[in-house]
Design a protein around this motif. Structure first.
Motif, short mmCIF file in Angstrom:
data_model
loop_
_atom_site.label_atom_id
_atom_site.label_comp_id
_atom_site.label_asym_id
_atom_site.label_seq_id
_atom_site.Cartn_x
_atom_site.Cartn_y
_atom_site.Cartn_z
N LEU A 160 20.48 55.40 16.63
CA LEU A 160 19.62 56.37 15.95
C LEU A 160 19.24 57.50 16.90
O LEU A 160 19.32 58.69 16.53
N MET A 161 18.83 57.16 18.11
CA MET A 161 18.43 58.20 19.07
C MET A 161 19.58 59.13 19.43
O MET A 161 19.37 60.33 19.69
N ARG A 162 20.80 58.61 19.43
CA ARG A 162 21.95 59.45 19.77
C ARG A 162 22.24 60.50 18.71
O ARG A 162 23.05 61.40 18.96
N ALA A 215 18.11 51.51 8.53
CA ALA A 215 18.76 52.32 7.50
C ALA A 215 19.98 53.03 8.06
O ALA A 215 21.04 53.10 7.41
N HIS A 216 19.87 53.53 9.27
CA HIS A 216 21.01 54.21 9.90
C HIS A 216 22.14 53.22 10.16
O HIS A 216 23.32 53.53 9.96
N LEU A 258 19.63 59.07 7.84
CA LEU A 258 18.90 59.55 9.02
C LEU A 258 17.55 60.13 8.62
O LEU A 258 17.37 60.62 7.51
N PRO A 259 16.58 60.11 9.55
CA PRO A 259 15.32 60.82 9.31
C PRO A 259 15.59 62.30 9.06
O PRO A 259 16.56 62.88 9.59
N ALA A 260 14.73 62.92 8.29
CA ALA A 260 14.95 64.31 7.87
C ALA A 260 15.03 65.28 9.04
O ALA A 260 15.72 66.29 8.97
#
Length: 446
Positions: A22-24, A388-389, A395-397
């Motif tokens: 997610l952070m990537r 979710a990812h 992804l978050p908006a």
């Protein structure tokens, strides 16, 4: 209480982990621009558990890549940064900042294949006094972050960083924990010791605020509120923003243009970046006589920089020397913690948390309270986003719409206790508007 499985989702950031992947998807701070000079020695850095090198080429372009040469995996840290690229010291293979192979001098010309070799290099950008890197899989990187403080003029912008020997989440959660300020940082200060005209005194008069918390497009937000003068509340607002940004409440809302970034180097080390407008008004730094509150400063001393993976921006006050705690100052009541410096006080607390391995706290041992609602909801939001990812790539908006961050600002203000807390917040945000609008108004008033 948090299960170990949930804790692992939150804390593990390596390649292939839910949170790491997610952070990537976001741009990640890598270093400060001034740490890299053209054709100078390459610098070792760690990000999300990956060992990388950073360098600036002859034209001033920055390269950040896997430290292993694609030829035989010797470390490019020992390479020669020269003439528009970095050359491996082992066999002389040379690569540009984009990872393209420029030369294979140990091979006969008719046996060279530079077009079939590429170093693992990441996209890089400079913004707001920070070098950013995109480590995700997209061919076209998402938009750069749009934090308020990244729009500040260079001569009115402060960028500080220091390393913490703990997991990134411990660092972040310290920034979105409001009630510790009245104890850890100013617990020795009495109400009568501060300026009677400052609104921040209400945080000393009542150190047990109540809370509102909600999820937002950018992450989560909260306010800690308590009675002020009759008919009013004193509010302290703060935000978590994906992937690891925090807007803290430590100042006056109208000019509190700042952010704190808790960047995971690996699972147990974090680089914390503090970005702020130099003209902001911070909360409770001096007594009414103008003298500084004992220990409430941003001053920090560093150990000498070394060339190892974790050798940059390490504080002299650290776990090994008990953060230079002064027990006499503490027992005399002059300093609540006995530790000098707000950053060092926070660091001592988040690094002292223990778990099955150093640097990662065992959250199954916790007993959360009403004061920890922001922390609990932020954890829930992070876990949901990572899962979710992992499940369907959602992804978050803010990945593709970083401008949503413009709806967030931390800081304190006083508002009527008859007004809904969110209505009060958005009214103050409308008055504050963007940093450039605010700066223009401030300059016009001078």
């Amino acid at each position: 209480m948090l299960t170990m499985d949930s804790n692992d989702i939150l804390t593990r950031v390596g390649s292939g982990t839910p949170m790491g992947e997610l952070m990537r998807e976001y741009w990640i701070p890598a270093c400060l621009p001034q740490e890299l000079a053209p054709d100078a020695t390459p610098m070792r850095i760690k990000l999300l558990g990956e060992k990388l090198i950073a360098f600036r080429d002859s034209a001033g372009r920055i390269g950040i890549m896997d430290h292993r040469c694609p030829h035989r995996c010797a470390s490019m840290f020992f390479g020669r940064n020269e003439e528009g690229g970095i050359r491996c010291a082992y066999h002389g293979w040379k690569f540009d900042v984009d990872g393209n192979c420029l030369d294979q001098p140990n091979l006969p010309e008719d046996a060279r294949f530079p077009d079939r070799v590429k170093a693992k290099a990441y996209k890089v950008a400079e913004l707001g006094g920070i070098v950013w890197v995109y480590m995700g899989k997209r061919k076209v990187a998402p938009p750069l972050p749009a934090l308020e403080c990244l729009s500040l003029p260079a001569d009115e912008r402060m960028v500080l960083c220091h390393q913490r020997d703990c997991n990134w989440l411990q660092s972040l959660e310290g920034d979105i924990d409001t009630s510790h300020f009245g104890f850890l940082h100013v617990g020795s200060v009495k109400t009568e010791d501060v300026d009677p005209d400052t609104m921040h005194r209400w945080g000393l008069i009542n150190r047990t605020p109540r809370y509102h918390v909600k999820e937002t497009d950018w992450g989560t937000m909260y306010t800690a509120y308590r009675p002020a003068d009759p008919g009013n509340y004193f509010y302290r607002f703060a935000h978590f923003m994906f992937p690891f940004f925090a807007l803290v409440p430590d100042g006056t809302f109208s000019n509190m243009i700042q952010a704190t970034l808790s960047v995971p180097l690996d699972d147990s080390h974090t680089m914390t970046y503090n970005l702020a407008w130099t003209k902001r008004e911070q909360a409770l730094r001096t007594l009414k006589d103008g003298s500084p509150i004992p220990g409430a400063s941003l001053a920090r001393d560093f150990l000498p920089t070394t060339t190892d993976w974790l050798g940059r921006w390490r504080l002299k006050a650290n776990r090994g020397n008990d953060y230079l705690i002064d027990r006499e100052e503490q027992s005399a009541g002059r300093s609540y913690s006995g530790i000098k410096g707000i950053g060092q006080q926070d660091q001592a607390m988040v690094e002292s948390m223990e778990g099955p391995e150093e640097g990662i706290v065992d959250r199954s041992f916790e007993h959360l309270a009403v004061s920890d609602r922001m922390i609990a909801i932020t954890r829930r939001r992070l876990i949901a986003a990572a899962q979710a990812h992992q499940k369907d790539g959602s992804l978050p908006a803010t990945v593709d719409r970083p401008e949503l961050a413009r709806g967030a600002r931390g800081g304190s203000f006083i508002a009527s206790d008859k007004v809904d807390w969110l209505d009060a917040y958005y009214a103050e945000l409308t008055r504050a508007q963007s940093p450039m609008d605010f700066l223009q108004r401030a300059q016009a008033a001078e």
